[in-house]
Design a protein around this motif. Structure first.
Motif, PDB file in Angstrom:
ATOM      1  N   PHE A  61      16.814 -31.604  11.630  1.00 18.65           N
ATOM      2  CA  PHE A  61      15.890 -31.662  12.760  1.00 18.65           C
ATOM      3  C   PHE A  61      15.695 -33.136  13.105  1.00 18.65           C
ATOM      4  N   ILE A  62      15.992 -33.496  14.350  1.00 22.18           N
ATOM      5  CA  ILE A  62      16.024 -34.908  14.724  1.00 22.18           C
ATOM      6  C   ILE A  62      15.017 -35.199  15.831  1.00 22.18           C
ATOM      7  N   ALA A  63      14.181 -36.197  15.582  1.00 18.67           N
ATOM      8  CA  ALA A  63      13.285 -36.724  16.607  1.00 18.67           C
ATOM      9  C   ALA A  63      13.797 -38.101  17.003  1.00 18.67           C
ATOM     10  N   SER A  64      13.757 -38.411  18.288  1.00 20.31           N
ATOM     11  CA  SER A  64      14.278 -39.673  18.802  1.00 20.31           C
ATOM     12  C   SER A  64      13.151 -40.511  19.384  1.00 20.31           C
ATOM     13  N   CYS A 113       1.257 -37.208   7.802  1.00 21.03           N
ATOM     14  CA  CYS A 113       2.276 -37.928   7.056  1.00 21.03           C
ATOM     15  C   CYS A 113       2.745 -39.069   7.953  1.00 21.03           C
ATOM     16  N   PRO A 114       3.421 -40.077   7.398  1.00 20.65           N
ATOM     17  CA  PRO A 114       3.976 -41.123   8.249  1.00 20.65           C
ATOM     18  C   PRO A 114       5.089 -40.540   9.109  1.00 20.65           C
ATOM     19  N   LEU A 115       5.418 -41.127  10.209  1.00 17.29           N
ATOM     20  CA  LEU A 115       6.362 -40.501  11.139  1.00 17.29           C
ATOM     21  C   LEU A 115       7.707 -41.189  11.261  1.00 17.29           C
ATOM     22  N   PRO A 116       8.665 -40.537  11.853  1.00 12.87           N
ATOM     23  CA  PRO A 116      10.033 -41.022  11.909  1.00 12.87           C
ATOM     24  C   PRO A 116      10.211 -42.343  12.605  1.00 12.87           C
ATOM     25  N   ASN A 117      11.152 -42.251  13.455  1.00 11.07           N
ATOM     26  CA  ASN A 117      11.823 -43.418  13.979  1.00 11.07           C
ATOM     27  C   ASN A 117      11.142 -44.091  15.125  1.00 11.07           C
ATOM     28  N   LEU A 162      11.127 -35.020  21.181  1.00 10.72           N
ATOM     29  CA  LEU A 162      10.897 -34.201  19.995  1.00 10.72           C
ATOM     30  C   LEU A 162      12.091 -33.311  19.672  1.00 10.72           C
ATOM     31  N   VAL A 163      12.053 -32.757  18.474  1.00 11.38           N
ATOM     32  CA  VAL A 163      13.135 -31.914  17.956  1.00 11.38           C
ATOM     33  C   VAL A 163      13.430 -30.774  18.926  1.00 11.38           C
ATOM     34  N   GLU A 164      14.687 -30.627  19.300  1.00 14.60           N
ATOM     35  CA  GLU A 164      15.084 -29.564  20.227  1.00 14.60           C
ATOM     36  C   GLU A 164      15.315 -28.239  19.498  1.00 14.60           C
ATOM     37  N   GLY A 165      15.283 -27.146  20.276  1.00  7.50           N
ATOM     38  CA  GLY A 165      15.626 -25.833  19.727  1.00  7.50           C
ATOM     39  C   GLY A 165      14.562 -25.304  18.780  1.00  7.50           C
ATOM     40  N   ASP A 166      14.987 -24.609  17.759  1.00  7.07           N
ATOM     41  CA  ASP A 166      14.076 -24.002  16.786  1.00  7.07           C
ATOM     42  C   ASP A 166      13.563 -25.083  15.843  1.00  7.07           C
ATOM     43  N   SER A 167      12.338 -25.519  16.078  1.00  4.13           N
ATOM     44  CA  SER A 167      11.743 -26.565  15.243  1.00  4.13           C
ATOM     45  C   SER A 167      10.564 -26.025  14.439  1.00  4.13           C
TER      46      SER A 167
END
Length: 298
Positions: A213-216, A3-7, A80-85
């Motif tokens: 769920f946040i990716a930076s 799929c296309p990706l985030p930020n 990448l997404v921290e914690g339970d991803s």
């Protein structure tokens, strides 16, 4: 298929080929000059040179480059997404259009807390993928930014993590094996829910109580041959390929046609210590090894 990706980030390096110029020039640009969100515009947040993209139980998000490219290097720094991803996938990839497309994928498969993130790479040629490799990383990709990049020229496709090669897909046309070299590719990123397969084969589902769920992202770079829509496809191909034996681009230099000795040792180390799946050795999926596996040294 990714799929296309985030930020992504605001400060971007783009290799632009100027008409009549002999070499691509590198210039800086803002995220919104190079990219456009594809979907879920309200799931993007920017803060200076930092871009965040989120997945919740309503939507994921993704963006694409405004231009297409043929050959060069693209890269980004991602935390990448921290914690339970578990169940989530963050993707960074290049792809051309159409049913017989070419594609180079980085897919980061989420994990349950305490388990390692898995990185899956894949290569599609003329619409055919099924070339997955998976590895775990030698660092925690949720604690800091790390660079993920793809080098593409007429001899090889190299996937790099913090400039360490983790995969090479070589041009084996002399063996009658197709190689992706005649389709322009966009650059994409996305974050999405893939709990039907992403974590432990789909056994572990996304826990939406941990959303969003946040990716930076930051440090996005494109140093590649741009293929403008206004230019005929055949002319773009000519312009981005080596013409008349003259080397116009740094990625066409002979030293870039294969890994150097240090890089070869790095790749061997990654394969020996961090690779956990290679389609070339999956006898249950491929009773007869895919033909390129017989020739690839890496």
């Amino acid at each position: 298929m990714a799929c296309p990706l985030p930020n992504f980030m605001g400060c971007v390096v783009l290799g632009v080929f100027v008409a009549f110029a002999v070499l691509g020039s590198v210039s800086s640009s803002r995220f919104d000059e190079l990219f456009q969100p594809n979907w879920a515009f309200d799931h993007f947040a920017s803060e200076g040179e930092l871009l965040r993209m989120k997945l919740d139980n309503y939507s994921g998000a993704g963006f694409s480059s405004k231009s297409k490219y043929m050959f060069g290097k693209v890269g980004i720094k991602i935390k990448l997404v921290e914690g339970d991803s578990a169940g989530t996938v963050t993707a960074f990839y290049m792809s051309s259009d159409g049913p017989y497309h070419n594609e180079f994928d980085f897919e980061f498969l989420g994990n349950t807390t305490g388990e390692p993130y898995l990185v899956q790479t894949n290569v599609y040629v003329n619409g055919v993928g099924n070339r997955e490799q998976r590895l775990n990383l030698w660092f925690d990709p949720t604690k800091d930014f790390h660079s993920y990049s793809i080098l593409w020229n007429q001899r090889q496709v190299v996937f790099l993590v913090d400039e360490t090669p983790v995969r090479v897909h070589s041009n084996l046309e002399h063996k009658g094996i197709p190689y992706p070299k005649d389709q322009f590719m966009g650059v994409y990123s996305s974050i999405w829910n893939a709990d039907d397969w992403a974590t432990q084969g789909g056994r572990v589902k996304t826990d939406w109580s941990h959303a969003p769920f946040i990716a930076s992202y930051t440090g996005f770079e494109i140093d590649a041959c741009e293929c403008p829509d206004a230019v005929a496809a055949i002319d773009n191909v000519k312009r981005c390929s080596t013409a008349g034996g003259e080397k116009r681009y740094w990625w066409d230099e002979p030293t870039m046609s294969e890994l150097n000795l240090h890089q070869s040792h790095q790749l061997l180390w990654v394969r020996a210590n961090h690779m956990i799946y290679d389609y070339c050795t999956d006898n249950s999926r491929f009773p007869v090894a895919p033909v390129e596996c017989l020739h690839h040294h890496h």
